[in-house]
Write an enzyme that holds these catalytic residues in place. Structure first.
Site, short mmCIF file in Angstrom:
data_model
loop_
_atom_site.label_atom_id
_atom_site.label_comp_id
_atom_site.label_asym_id
_atom_site.label_seq_id
_atom_site.Cartn_x
_atom_site.Cartn_y
_atom_site.Cartn_z
N ASP B 93 -41.93 92.17 -8.30
CA ASP B 93 -40.56 91.92 -8.25
C ASP B 93 -39.92 93.14 -7.40
OD1 ASP B 93 -39.89 92.96 -11.55
OD2 ASP B 93 -40.61 94.18 -9.98
N SER B 94 -38.54 93.14 -7.17
CA SER B 94 -37.86 94.39 -6.46
C SER B 94 -38.25 95.76 -6.85
CB SER B 94 -36.65 94.07 -6.16
OG SER B 94 -36.05 93.87 -7.56
#
Lengths: 131, 139
Positions: B93-94
Site C-alpha cells: 500500500d502507499s
C-alpha cells in the site's frame, strides 16, 4: 503556559488527501532521523534501521482506518511530539528499547525463557479478556 | 553543437544539458536508448545525426532494488520481482511504497525529493531515479 504558546500548530488539513500527504511527510522525517536516534541511544547492537522503520510504519498503520482529517492531524501532532522528544534526548535508552524495539508481544520478562512452557490458554488469558 | 566531445566511441553518459528534458520524456516509456556522439571532425547534417540519450538503469541496481522490495514486503522466494512490476500488484500500500523509498535512500545513500517520490510506481522507476541521483552526486 509558556510552552503552549511556543508550539505552533499548523492549520487543520482540509481534505483526507492533505492529511495523507502530511502522514507521509511525518514518516519520511522520522525515517531520516533514525541514524541520529541510533547514534544518541547507542542502539547499534540491539536493532537495525530497517527494523525501526517497520516499527514506525506499524505504529502508523495501527491508525490507518481513521478517516476524519482532524483526528489524523491530532495523531500526527502527537507523533511529532514523540519524535521530537526522542531526537532531543528527552527519553532514555530503556524507553526506546521497551517501546519500539522489544515489540508487541510483551515486555522483556515475557520473552525470556521462564514463560516458554506455559500453555497457549494461559498466554491468551494474560493477554486479553476476549479470546 | 560544439559541446559534444570528440570521442568516436559511443558513450552511455548523457550530456548534462540534454539529460533533464530527455530523461523526463524517456523515463515514462522506460526504453533503453544509446547515445551517439559526434566523431569530432565535421558537423554532420542534422538529418544524419541521431541524438538519443540513455537512461537505462544498470542491472545490478535493479537487482538491488528488487531485493530490497522483496525483503520489505516479505515476499516468498517464488514471487518474481521484475523491472516492470508495480508495487501495488506486489501487495504494497502507499505507506509500504514510502517505506521502500526510504529503504532505498538508506541503501544507496541518496536523498529522494518529495515530488520524485510521488511518481515512483514500478521497480524500474525507482532504479532509474536512483541512477539519476547517483550520477548527479558523482558528477
Amino acid at each position: 503556559m509558556a510552552f503552549a504558546m511556543r508550539v505552533k500548530v499548523p492549520p487543520n488539513s482540509a481534505t483526507l488527501q492533505e492529511a495523507r500527504h502530511r502522514t507521509f511527510d511525518f514518516f519520511r522525517a522520522a525515517c531520516r532521523s533514525i541514524p541520529s536516534i541510533m547514534d544518541i541511544y547507542n542502539l547499534y547492537d540491539v536493532v537495525t534501521p530497517s527494523q525501526l522503520r517497520s516499527t514506525i510504519a506499524a505504529e502508523i498503520r495501527k491508525n490507518a482506518h481513521i478517516t476524519n482529517p482532524k483526528v489524523i492531524d491530532m495523531l500526527l501532532f502527537k507523533g511529532m511530539e514523540e519524535l521530537s522528544n526522542i531526537t532531543e534526548h528527552a527519553k532514555q535508552r530503556h524507553h526506546i528499547i521497551g517501546q519500539y524495539v522489544v515489540g508487541n508481544q510483551g515486555l522483556v520478562q515475557d520473552v525470556a525463557t521462564k514463560d516458554e512452557n506455559i500453555s497457549k490458554f494461559l498466554k491468551n488469558f494474560y493477554k486479553t479478556n476476549y479470546f | 553543437m560544439a559541446a559534444f566531445t570528440g570521442a568516436s566511441s559511443t558513450t552511455l553518459i548523457s550530456p548534462p544539458h540534454l539529460s533533464r528534458q530527455c530523461l523526463a520524456s524517456t523515463r515514462i516509456s522506460g526504453l533503453k536508448m544509446v547515445s551517439f556522439s559526434n566523431s569530432g571532425k565535421s558537423n554532420l547534417p542534422v538529418s544524419f545525426r541521431r541524438l538519443q540519450i540513455s537512461c537505462a538503469a544498470k542491472p545490478e541496481t535493479v537487482e538491488k532494488v528488487c531485493n530490497i522490495v522483496k525483503k520489505q514486503l516479505a515476499l516468498k522466494d517464488d514471487v518474481s520481482v521484475a523491472g516492470d512490476s508495480k508495487f501495488a500488484t506486489l501487495g504494497a500500500d502507499s505507506l509500504d511504497t514510502v517505506e521502500i523509498v526510504m529503504a532505498l535512500e538508506e541503501a544507496f545513500g541518496i536523498t529522494v525529493e518529495e515530488e520524485s517520490a510521488q511518481s515512483i510506481a514500478t521497480v524500474q522507476d525507482a532504479a532509474d531515479l536512483i541512477e539519476k541521483l547517483c550520477e548527479k552526486d558523482s558528477a
